[in-house]
Write an enzyme that holds these catalytic residues in place. Structure first.
Site, short mmCIF file in Angstrom:
data_model
loop_
_atom_site.label_atom_id
_atom_site.label_comp_id
_atom_site.label_asym_id
_atom_site.label_seq_id
_atom_site.Cartn_x
_atom_site.Cartn_y
_atom_site.Cartn_z
N ASP A 19 0.83 -1.21 0.00
CA ASP A 19 0.00 0.00 0.00
C ASP A 19 0.87 1.26 0.00
O ASP A 19 0.67 2.16 0.80
CB ASP A 19 -0.93 0.01 1.21
CG ASP A 19 -1.72 -1.29 1.32
OD1 ASP A 19 -2.02 -1.72 2.45
OD2 ASP A 19 -2.03 -1.88 0.27
N GLU A 177 -10.98 0.64 -4.21
CA GLU A 177 -10.34 1.10 -2.96
C GLU A 177 -9.07 1.86 -3.31
O GLU A 177 -8.79 2.10 -4.49
CB GLU A 177 -10.03 -0.10 -2.07
CG GLU A 177 -9.18 -1.16 -2.75
CD GLU A 177 -9.11 -2.47 -1.97
OE1 GLU A 177 -9.77 -2.62 -0.93
OE2 GLU A 177 -8.37 -3.37 -2.42
C1 6LW Z 1 -5.87 -2.04 1.91
C2 6LW Z 1 -6.50 -2.16 0.58
C3 6LW Z 1 -5.64 -3.23 0.06
O1 6LW Z 1 -6.60 -1.28 2.79
O2 6LW Z 1 -5.49 -4.15 1.04
O3 6LW Z 1 -4.20 -3.90 -1.60
C4 6LW Z 1 -5.80 -3.50 2.29
N1 6LW Z 1 -5.06 -3.11 -1.08
O4 6LW Z 1 -6.43 -1.01 -0.22
C5 6LW Z 1 -4.71 -3.79 3.28
O5 6LW Z 1 -3.47 -3.68 2.65
#
Ligand code: 6LW
Length: 487
Positions: A19, A177
């Site tokens: 991230d 996300e």
């Molecule tokens: C994070 C989400 C994700 O909040 O996994 O790969 C979660 N992306 O964006 C935890 O890393």
């Protein structure tokens, strides 16, 4: 460095550093990553060329900044940060995933190396993966997974108006996300991750006339994904963009290096990678991954009261690990009555950053039991433990726990070792065995264990292997720890 498919396969920040969020101040780049149940939280890195990075600290290094109780499961805790620089200050917004759900908090600092402030809470931001962006008149927009958005005052955490929906990502795609909002040229761009952080992970983008849209998706979405390919780097997604002083654009994102064939398993967690970005018709085009430089070996003699920034503990750690008068120059771990099977084990470790490595430590178990462990979480770990006149190799895989080997030892200090490679585990037909061998220096290996059970595909979660020292009972002293990268 070219991998087996002739493409770059080296992360710029190896080991579990997922991230990634990046910003630039003049000629200096700063990058922050998730840290989940580990303390201190949010490792912060610095670079001047985007390829070579140095950890300059951890943003959340005081209990007042981050309190991770034992109620918080492994791989919960500190999720995806966004780091930005605005009005002469650094701003870090991050989700702390608690048992009650996501709590979004904001920290600020004059220097990315810290000290960072205590948390500024954002009760009005309802989603994970929060982002910060300022428009021309100084309004601060907080965008979060979903994809939603709300205006905030970053100095107080106050929100203005109701959160509103911005974009749901590509039709039918999972989990929009990791949003990041940028003003680039005449457009506002909204970069997101979608497809989930496993093999279906992808990066998509949309653009619009204003920070709150409306946004039109890029016709070439996803602009980055390795799903359905044999690329040695998989799960690519969760990206952030940065412009270099020469005007070029770059993307950092997470990926994994699976071994063990297809689909394989990964053991180092999600790592940070880099790729160039060019622009065509006002849309970004992501180029080939740029190879990072492998991390080096590391040795710590614990002669300094200040621990190196790369050391992490599970949920919290006592302040006096190296400064006790009882054993100057040694690391002193006093058990909190918990073993590696518990959530508050007394543990000090570092992220595994190579597929092949060896770790050694000089331990004095005269006053307790403890040892050297490879940890994914409290239900998935292998360790060699000394104390009470014997050394044991212990394996914990899910609900199974067993002593794999035991060897009597004389009282006093001894060197424990663990390394990848070593004898193929009988019956392991895997093309690239991932074997972890445990032993006492100077003696034949006591046990070789199959590493696939310490992988994210088996254990689940968001972290990767952490190699470290621990105390299960009593007080255990460690004179030094040596992590050697092996090719
Ligand atoms: C994070 C989400 C994700 O909040 O996994 O790969 C979660 N992306 O964006 C935890 O890393």
């Amino acid at each position: 460095m070219k991998g087996p498919h002739g493409v770059s396969d080296q992360p710029i920040i190896p080991g579990f550093h997922p991230d990634p969020s990046i910003c630039r101040v003049g000629d200096d780049y700063y990058l922050a990553c998730s840290s989940f149940e580990y303390f201190p939280g949010v490792p912060v890195f610095h670079s001047r060329d985007l390829v070579r990075w140095t950890q300059i600290g951890n943003a959340l290094e005081q209990p007042s900044q981050l309190a991770l109780s034992v109620e918080i499961p492994s791989s919960a805790g500190v999720y995806a940060p966004t780091v930005r620089h605005h009005d002469g200050r650094f701003w870090l917004i991050v989700t702390v995933m608690t048992v009650e759900g996501p709590v979004n908090v904001l920290y600020t600092a004059a220097d990315a190396a810290g000290p960072w402030s205590d948390p500024i809470r954002l009760p009005g931001v309802p989603g994970i993966d929060p982002d910060l962006a300022w428009d021309e008149d100084g309004t601060c927009w907080c965008t979060f997974a979903g994809i939603g958005q709300v205006r905030i005052d970053p100095r107080t955490g106050q929100t203005f108006g109701e959160p509103h929906k911005l974009w749901s990502g590509s039709p039918g795609a999972l989990a929009p996300e990791a949003p990041h909002l940028y003003r680039i040229g005449e457009h506002w761009y909204l970069l997101i991750a979608e497809g989930g952080t496993e093999r279906g992970h992808a990066v998509s983008i949309a653009r619009g006339p204003a920070p709150d849209g409306p946004f039109e998706p890029c016709p070439a979405n996803p602009i980055l994904t390795h799903r359905g390919t044999h690329h040695p780097i998989q799960n690519t997604g969760h990206a952030d963009l940065v412009q270099a002083p020469d005007g070029s654009w770059w993307m950092v994102f997470l990926g994994v290096r699976p071994g063990g064939g297809t689909p394989g398993w990964h053991v180092l967690g999600r790592e940070t990678f880099l790729a160039p970005v060019t622009w065509e018709d006002g849309w970004p085009v992501v180029g080939e991954i740029v190879s990072g430089t492998p991390a080096g070996s590391a040795k710590d003699d614990f002669d300094l009261a200040e621990l190196q920034a790369s050391w992490i503990s599970v949920r919290s750690r006592p302040a006096d690990l190296c400064t006790t008068k009882e054993r100057p120059g040694w690391l002193t771990l006093r058990a909190r009555g918990a073993s590696l099977d518990e959530r508050d084990v007394t543990f000090l470790g570092r992220r595994a950053q190579h597929l092949k490595w060896r770790a050694r430590t000089l331990i004095d178990p005269t006053h307790g039991r403890g040892g050297l462990a490879v940890r994914l979480d409290e239900r998935h770990h292998y360790e060699i433990e000394a104390g009470d006149g014997r050394v044991q190799v212990i394996a914990r895989i899910g609900s199974l726990r067993t002593v794999v080997a035991e060897h009597p030892v004389p009282a006093g200090p001894l060197v424990l070792t663990v390394q990848t490679g070593g004898p193929r585990v009988p019956g392991d037909a895997c093309a690239e065995p991932d074997t972890l061998s445990f032993g006492i220096e100077g003696l034949p290996a006591l046990a070789a264990l199959d590493g696939r059970y310490l992988s994210t595909e088996v254990a689940g979660g968001f972290t990767g292997r952490v190699i470290g020292m621990y105390s299960a009972t009593g007080t255990v002293h460690f004179d030094w720890f040596d992590y050697e990268a092996r090719s």
